[in-house]
Design a protein around this motif. Structure first.
Motif, PDB file in Angstrom:
ATOM      1  N   CYS A   5       0.858  -1.185   0.000  1.00 47.99           N
ATOM      2  CA  CYS A   5       0.000   0.000   0.000  1.00 47.99           C
ATOM      3  C   CYS A   5       0.890   1.230   0.000  1.00 47.99           C
ATOM      4  CB  CYS A   5      -0.894   0.028   1.240  1.00 47.99           C
ATOM      5  SG  CYS A   5      -2.114  -1.284   1.295  1.00 47.99           S
ATOM      6  N   LEU A  35      -3.191   4.587  -2.515  1.00 47.15           N
ATOM      7  CA  LEU A  35      -4.214   5.152  -1.642  1.00 47.15           C
ATOM      8  C   LEU A  35      -4.035   6.658  -1.494  1.00 47.15           C
ATOM      9  CD1 LEU A  35      -3.996   2.393   1.106  1.00 47.15           C
ATOM     10  CD2 LEU A  35      -5.488   2.440  -0.889  1.00 47.15           C
ATOM     11  N   ASN A  36      -5.142   7.381  -1.434  1.00 53.18           N
ATOM     12  CA  ASN A  36      -5.081   8.833  -1.323  1.00 53.18           C
ATOM     13  C   ASN A  36      -4.807   9.306   0.102  1.00 53.18           C
ATOM     14  OD1 ASN A  36      -5.574   9.380  -4.078  1.00 53.18           O
ATOM     15  ND2 ASN A  36      -7.730   8.928  -3.756  1.00 53.18           N
ATOM     16  N   ASP A  40      -7.815   5.470   4.002  1.00 60.40           N
ATOM     17  CA  ASP A  40      -8.040   4.406   3.024  1.00 60.40           C
ATOM     18  C   ASP A  40      -7.380   3.093   3.432  1.00 60.40           C
ATOM     19  OD1 ASP A  40      -9.471   6.198   1.460  1.00 60.40           O
ATOM     20  OD2 ASP A  40      -7.741   6.712   0.209  1.00 60.40           O
ATOM     21  N   GLN A  43      -9.454   0.007   4.672  1.00 64.30           N
ATOM     22  CA  GLN A  43     -10.071  -0.955   3.757  1.00 64.30           C
ATOM     23  C   GLN A  43      -9.323  -2.287   3.785  1.00 64.30           C
ATOM     24  OE1 GLN A  43     -10.343   0.542  -0.253  1.00 64.30           O
ATOM     25  NE2 GLN A  43     -10.707   2.613   0.484  1.00 64.30           N
TER      26      GLN A  43
END
Length: 71
Positions: A5, A35-36, A40, A43
């Motif tokens: 990630c 991911l922003n 996030d 998740q």
């Protein structure tokens, strides 16, 4: 590799990754999560697995100097 990630990417990295991913296998690209925000991450991880600075509840603190014996 199970999954990676990458959080809060800059626009230059996003453009670079858009080019590089064309040279990676589909399976590898599926394992990379862009991911922003740190929110996030929830998740993919439970709160107790995330450090506080990433929005979780884990008390663990990373210390690279201890990890790699740099002093």
């Amino acid at each position: 590799m199970g999954m990676v990630c990458i959080v809060e990417l800059g626009w230059l990295f996003k453009i670079g990754f858009a080019v590089v991913k064309n040279f990676l296998s589909k399976r590898t690209v599926e394992k990379i999560k862009l991911l922003n925000t740190h929110a996030d991450l929830k998740q993919y991880f439970d709160d107790d697995q995330l450090m506080k600075e990433h929005g979780g509840t884990a008390e663990w603190e990373y210390d690279g100097a201890k990890e790699y014996a740099f002093e």
